[in-house]
Design an enzyme around this catalytic site. Sequence first.
Site, PDB file in Angstrom:
ATOM      1  N   HIS A 102       0.859  -1.181   0.000  1.00 13.25           N
ATOM      2  CA  HIS A 102       0.000   0.000   0.000  1.00 13.25           C
ATOM      3  C   HIS A 102       0.897   1.233   0.000  1.00 13.25           C
ATOM      4  CE1 HIS A 102      -2.844   2.953   1.711  1.00 13.25           C
ATOM      5  NE2 HIS A 102      -3.825   2.136   1.364  1.00 13.25           N
TER       6      HIS A 102
ATOM      7  N   ASP B  11       2.923  -4.686   8.222  1.00 11.87           N
ATOM      8  CA  ASP B  11       1.688  -3.925   8.049  1.00 11.87           C
ATOM      9  C   ASP B  11       0.538  -4.919   8.089  1.00 11.87           C
ATOM     10  OD1 ASP B  11      -0.574  -2.684   7.068  1.00 11.87           O
ATOM     11  OD2 ASP B  11       0.371  -1.883   5.262  1.00 11.87           O
TER      12      ASP B  11
ATOM     13  N   GLN C 273      -4.657  -5.225   6.706  1.00 13.76           N
ATOM     14  CA  GLN C 273      -5.605  -6.120   6.047  1.00 13.76           C
ATOM     15  C   GLN C 273      -5.706  -7.475   6.733  1.00 13.76           C
ATOM     16  OE1 GLN C 273      -7.711  -5.423   3.515  1.00 13.76           O
ATOM     17  NE2 GLN C 273      -6.984  -3.312   3.541  1.00 13.76           N
TER      18      GLN C 273
ATOM     19  N   LYS D  72     -10.813  -1.170  10.114  1.00 11.38           N
ATOM     20  CA  LYS D  72     -10.946  -2.327   9.225  1.00 11.38           C
ATOM     21  C   LYS D  72     -11.345  -3.588   9.989  1.00 11.38           C
ATOM     22  CE  LYS D  72      -7.421  -0.535   6.022  1.00 11.38           C
ATOM     23  NZ  LYS D  72      -8.282  -0.132   4.898  1.00 11.38           N
TER      24      LYS D  72
ATOM     25  N   CYS E  87      -4.771   2.394  -3.775  1.00 11.65           N
ATOM     26  CA  CYS E  87      -3.527   2.888  -3.141  1.00 11.65           C
ATOM     27  C   CYS E  87      -2.381   1.899  -3.336  1.00 11.65           C
ATOM     28  CB  CYS E  87      -3.733   3.185  -1.661  1.00 11.65           C
ATOM     29  SG  CYS E  87      -4.838   4.581  -1.344  1.00 11.65           S
TER      30      CYS E  87
END
Length: 404
Positions: free
Chosen positions: A121, A198, A201, A224, A362
């Site tokens: 991202h 990261d 997600q 999220k 993104c």
Amino acid sequence: MFDVHKIRTQFPILSTQVNGRPLVYFDNGATSQKPQVVIDAISKYYSEINANIHRGVHTLSQLATDAYEESRIKIQKHINAEHSHEIIFTTGTTSAINLVASGFTTLLEKGDEVMISAMEHHSNIVPWQMLCERTGASLVVIPMNLDGDLILGEFDRLLSGKTKIVSVNHISNALGTVNPIKYIIDKAHSVGAAVMIDGAQAAPHLRPDVQQLDCDFYTFSGHKACGPTGVGILYGKEVWLNKLPPYMGGGEMIKEVTFEKTTYAHLPHKFEAGTPNIAGGIVLGTAIDFLNEIGFESIQKQEMELLEYGTQRLLEIEGLKIYGTAKQKTSVISFNIGNIHPYDIGTIVDKLGIALRTGHHCTQPIMDFYKIPGTLRASFSFYNTKQEIDSMIEALKRAVTMLS
């Protein structure tokens, strides 16, 4: 027993209509919907214990402080961090990555290397580019193949003693690929590099164990994972958080201030300057409780069924191409249909109540890799159904007929 219809009743927005049709919400990769328990918890904070934290001796301040710190402990246990002070509240994944990248300014010099992957991202690209510009370090990119898998042989080749930090996503927001982060972490550590994951997600779909992974940093955003916007967490090993300088200066993050010199507070307050998103921090704990009550095994089972069914149904549409066909992936399907621009299809299916994402998500370098302007993205959550997928298919077919 997992009862999706019962679960759906806990999400008020799922019973609404869009353009006179029942909402089919397939943009969970951008943000998830919120259960009533989360909505109620936000209202409860502002209605019953609204006060600033850590600084007041009065009752409301103590109640708010206790709730905020209890949430920190919930998150510590959820990801199996060793210490609660290794959990830093941030405004989200983007701010967490920037915090770490900024801190590494003092740890890098010209000739050092920062490694990311080709499927990141923008939030896990731009902060590292800015760091390299400040320090003279070089940005190294792990390539990917057409299936949407990282090429681990190239990762092994690119990794060296010059590599000081590797920052990769756990799951790709554009392709759904679940990356082999344990392999990446172990290999990076073998050359002395730190590793940041990261998990924006990943957090909605699985429960990371940061001690088992042995990552140095892990981050995710609340919104999220059924939580509120404007709050997230950065996990960092105590030894690494102590190496990094404060990201922002102000109240709360100080131990003593004079005009001659300021000394900084201990973890976690060193990185939590100013009044935080108190309601967000507290209610993030509520969202984590909600997900754990449903159970991540049940969540994964439901979402994998949706992924398999959605993939099968989408491939019935003539000319449809899926981008991201890794063997290990989660409930995200990016696709295009023939030469029709994804924006045009997305606009039409919205009129039919179907919420899909369109664009480059993104992740412009991924789109450049496939030589496409963008994709349609259907990202499923545990509260979605196969019947909703059927509705999406009919809407897509109608859109194709109109645009052909």
